[in-house]
Design a protein around this motif. Structure first.
Motif, PDB file in Angstrom:
ATOM      1  N   ALA A 215       0.752  -1.301  -0.103  1.00  0.00           N
ATOM      2  CA  ALA A 215      -0.214   0.118   0.038  1.00  0.00           C
ATOM      3  C   ALA A 215       0.879   1.121  -0.292  1.00  0.00           C
ATOM      4  CB  ALA A 215      -0.861   0.209   1.237  1.00  0.00           C
ATOM      5  N   LEU A 216       2.094   1.376   0.546  1.00  0.00           N
ATOM      6  CA  LEU A 216       3.116   2.281   0.537  1.00  0.00           C
ATOM      7  C   LEU A 216       3.427   2.724  -0.706  1.00  0.00           C
ATOM      8  CD1 LEU A 216       5.017   1.685   4.043  1.00  0.00           C
ATOM      9  CD2 LEU A 216       3.564   3.484   3.695  1.00  0.00           C
ATOM     10  N   ALA A 217       3.976   1.692  -1.281  1.00  0.00           N
ATOM     11  CA  ALA A 217       4.195   1.696  -2.752  1.00  0.00           C
ATOM     12  C   ALA A 217       3.020   2.278  -3.651  1.00  0.00           C
ATOM     13  CB  ALA A 217       4.812   0.436  -3.597  1.00  0.00           C
ATOM     14  N   GLY A 218       2.001   1.743  -3.583  1.00  0.00           N
ATOM     15  CA  GLY A 218       0.652   2.115  -4.201  1.00  0.00           C
ATOM     16  C   GLY A 218       0.589   3.510  -3.871  1.00  0.00           C
ATOM     17  N   ILE A 219       0.483   4.113  -2.701  1.00  0.00           N
ATOM     18  CA  ILE A 219       0.154   5.464  -2.559  1.00  0.00           C
ATOM     19  C   ILE A 219       1.172   6.492  -3.272  1.00  0.00           C
ATOM     20  CG2 ILE A 219       1.358   5.901  -0.285  1.00  0.00           C
ATOM     21  CD1 ILE A 219      -1.613   7.167   0.494  1.00  0.00           C
ATOM     22  N   ALA A 220       2.271   5.810  -3.266  1.00  0.00           N
ATOM     23  CA  ALA A 220       3.532   6.872  -3.711  1.00  0.00           C
ATOM     24  C   ALA A 220       3.075   6.970  -5.226  1.00  0.00           C
ATOM     25  CB  ALA A 220       4.869   6.131  -3.737  1.00  0.00           C
TER      26      ALA A 220
END
Lengths: 302, 422
Positions: free
Chosen positions: A212-217
């Motif tokens: 999710a952290l990669a996705g939000i970036a």
């Protein structure tokens, strides 16, 4: 190759210094979000998620589709993160959990297959065209002027938001019950299971959080970076450099390393435009030689 | 009795067989092949994935217009054209490998190489090595055909050439520079063969026509770089009077979106040679006003019925708007078809080369309705080169001016002499 005069001139002028420092920060903070997910997954699960860039791409595409319907940037970013997180949990449960503890080559193969399949799925759903989401209307504003330098409002917002997300992630891992359980399970998973806790569920949730952290970036960057299948690959390489410099498993390390890389790029574009990538790898090589565990991890190298 | 019957049968069979063989020997195998309508397979490698995948897609749709025309008219002496395409992912080693595979495994007899410059140089050497007739349809790097070292007797280029655009663009930009008193130029170009050569050539000619112009800052983002912030701020710091960029495809879209955040286009005049491609103009959400750009493909330039007809045929077979790569691929295919007609479908590389060198064909993209592949350096001339200024609505480019080929020929010759190519 090196233009020290230009560099000295730049830092002699407040406007140039502001421009380059803020651009270093914006590059660094988005990179930090991606790299923090990578380092989190490695730190707890001891898995190198070579498919991490894919979740950056998935987040951007989910955000794009949401934006088409809602025209809300923040909602799109949320859906991008959520979508990438759920997709990450699916990947963890169905594929990568099967190769936990196995040879790294096997993990690499599973991840590579997953990258190719997801890229093709993106092609089928969104097509091969480059897609631009466009800058949301609320951020179509004249840039802030700070000491003569330019800071776009969208970038100022992204820097602050990324920092907040980073701090929340650190707090989640270090201060909450969820964080305690995953850290304990990383140390001794049979013991945690014996306490009646479903370890695989927590591992899956943690993997989803990293994705999710990669996705939000990807979602946050979508307005300014054109979207294409395979867009996750470039950011993956830089994330690995960040993780190696900062230390595998250290989120504060990832933050500092990402800012170092961002500043290297922005200052490099003035002082040594032909050696920017070279210097990034050089920093990584120096860290590997003198402190192989990375700047922020104690102990011997793995 | 049984044996006797068998003998007779065998004898009659031998007679018929010898007769057949004699007939074949007299008339030759090619006619049998023609009778079988064996298609002429054309091997195409291009970029069908990644950030510029859309361009590869428009290559295939572009050449389809020419292929459909000839196939619907019955092909070349009854033999149809069959395109076999492969995705090189813009990687030179992959393009070279796929080219060999297309010839060795798929039986392609001729090649249309639709790669950007990096991979084109690799394919050029493969075509030299395996001795197959080849037309490069995309690469604009001048040295590909201008430098005799790179030239291959059976390889040609049916695409723009950097030096032609540099002269045309240089004259166009110098007039604007003089009018608006633009002296300090900055450049932003992708860091590979095309970006470096194109920028050097453009600035060389700009300075030739306006000698008081200086290049004060140059920034070289990597090809397919996701973030251009550091390049944009470097440009802002330099405070030039004008910017020249040859970024292209999705890279240009991302650059313009990111630069708009900094209000870059309000602060100095910009020239973006690759801006005038329809999918780019339509992908940019808010196109900045008054940026000068090359009209890469435009359905109204030249404003002729032939060009409009081509556009309509193209759109009937494509869900993506045509690009610069589309007309180039169509042109390469038309030169190939014309050469095949002249050789009667013979794909011998030297025969096709003889038919192509100096060949002039009718074309909707030529300035006078024709285009030529020059015999002396195997490259395309007389195509439309035009520049205009962006407006925020369809058709996105206005005040379009066409470059004059007389000027281009004169300066191209001088350039070749300076480079010791002639």
């Amino acid at each position: 190759m090196f233009d020290f005069d230009a560099l000295i001139n730049c830092f002699g002028m407040a406007s140039c210094a502001v421009n380059q420092l803020t651009s270093g920060l914006i590059i660094g903070m988005l990179l930090f979000l991606v790299a923090s997910g990578l380092t989190l997954i490695f730190g707890v699960l001891n898995v190198i998620n070579f498919a991490h860039g894919t979740f950056y791409m998935v987040g951007a595409y989910f955000a794009f589709s949401t934006y088409l319907f809602t025209e809300s940037y923040l909602l799109s970013a949320f859906v991008g993160a959520l979508g990438a997180g759920i997709f990450g949990i699916f990947f963890e449960r169905v594929l990568i959990s099967k190769v936990y503890g196995q040879d790294i080559l096997m993990q690499l193969l599973v991840c590579y297959a997953f990258i190719l399949i997801t890229d093709d799925l993106v092609k089928l759903i969104w097509g091969t065209d480059y897609i631009a989401m466009g800058i949301p209307d609320e951020f179509r504003l004249a840039p802030f002027r700070i000491f003569g330098g330019y800071v776009p409002p969208l970038y100022a917002f992204l820097i602050i938001l990324s920092l907040v997300i980073g701090i929340l992630t650190i707090l989640l891992i270090s201060k909450t019950r969820f964080g305690s359980i995953v850290r304990a399970a990383a140390e001794n998973s049979p013991m945690v299971s014996a306490l009646g806790i479903r370890v695989p569920l927590y591992f899956a949730l943690l993997f989803g959080l990293g994705c999710a952290l990669a996705g939000i970036a990807g979602a946050l960057a979508a307005p300014v970076r054109s979207l294409t299948p395979g867009m996750g690959f470039g950011i993956l390489i830089e994330s690995f450099i960040v993780t190696v410099i900062g230390g595998m498993g250290s989120i504060p390390g990832a933050l500092i390393a990402a800012i170092i890389l961002g500043l290297t790029r922005s200052i490099g574009s003035v002082g040594f435009p032909l050696f920017v990538d070279g210097l990034m790898f050089l920093i990584m090589a120096i860290v590997l030689i003198f402190k192989p565990t990375g700047l922020f991890v104690k102990g011997s190298s793995k | 009795m049984k044996n006797f019957k068998n003998k007779i049968k065998r004898r009659s069979f031998m007679k018929v067989a010898s007769l057949g063989m004699a007939t074949t020997a007299l008339t030759g195998f090619p006619n049998i092949l023609k009778a079988a309508n064996k298609p002429i397979k054309v091997g195409v490698t291009t970029i069908l994935s990644g950030r510029v995948a859309i361009l590869g897609q428009t290559v295939l749709s572009g050449m389809k217009v020419a292929v459909d025309e000839i196939n619907n008219a019955g092909g070349i002496d009854g033999r149809k054209i069959e395109v076999i395409s492969r995705d090189s992912k813009a990687k030179p080693d992959e393009a070279a490998r796929l080219t060999r595979e297309l010839v060795n495994n798929e039986g392609c007899e001729v090649l249309l190489n639709c790669e950007a410059s990096g991979a084109t140089f690799a394919v050029n050497e493969v075509a030299r090595d395996i001795k197959k007739f080849c037309i490069h349809c995309i690469s604009e790097t001048s040295s590909l055909t201008a430098d005799p070292k790179n030239r291959v007797p059976w390889v040609f280029r049916a695409a723009r050439q950097g030096i032609h655009d540099a002269v045309g663009g240089g004259i166009f930009a110098s007039e604007i520079a003089k009018k608006n008193n633009l002296k300090k130029f900055a450049t932003a170009a992708p860091d590979y063969a095309y970006g470096r050569a194109n920028t050097a050539e453009f600035m060389e000619y700009l300075k030739l026509f306006s000698p008081d112009i200086n290049v004060t800052t140059q920034t070289w983002p990597k090809i397919f770089q996701p973030d251009y912030t550091e390049n944009i701020t470097a440009l802002l710091n330099a405070k030039p009077d004008a910017l020249y960029t040859c970024l292209w495809g999705g890279d240009l879209v991302a650059f313009i979106d990111q630069a708009s955040l900094y209000g870059l286009f309000d602060q100095f005049q910009s020239f973006a040679v690759n801006l005038g491609d329809l999918p780019i103009l339509t992908a940019i959400k808010k196109i900045p006003k008054d940026v000068y750009g090359g009209a890469r493909y435009h359905k109204d330039i030249p404003d002729t019925q032939a060009n409009e007809d081509w556009y309509n045929k193209y759109m009937a077979g494509s869900d993506v708007l045509p690009t610069n790569w589309s007309w180039e691929a169509d042109t390469g295919m038309r030169f190939l078809i014309d050469a095949l007609k002249k050789t009667g479908g013979d794909t011998d590389p030297m025969k096709l080369a003889k038919a192509t060198a100096g060949n002039k064909i009718k074309s909707p993209f030529g300035v006078d309705g024709t285009m030529t592949i020059r015999g002396e350096d195997h490259t395309l001339v007389n195509y439309v080169i035009a520049y205009g200024r962006t407006i925020t609505k369809d058709p996105y480019l206005a005040n379009i001016q066409q470059s004059n080929w007389k000027d281009i020929y004169v300066h191209e010759k001088d350039w070749k002499k300076r480079k010791k190519y002639i």
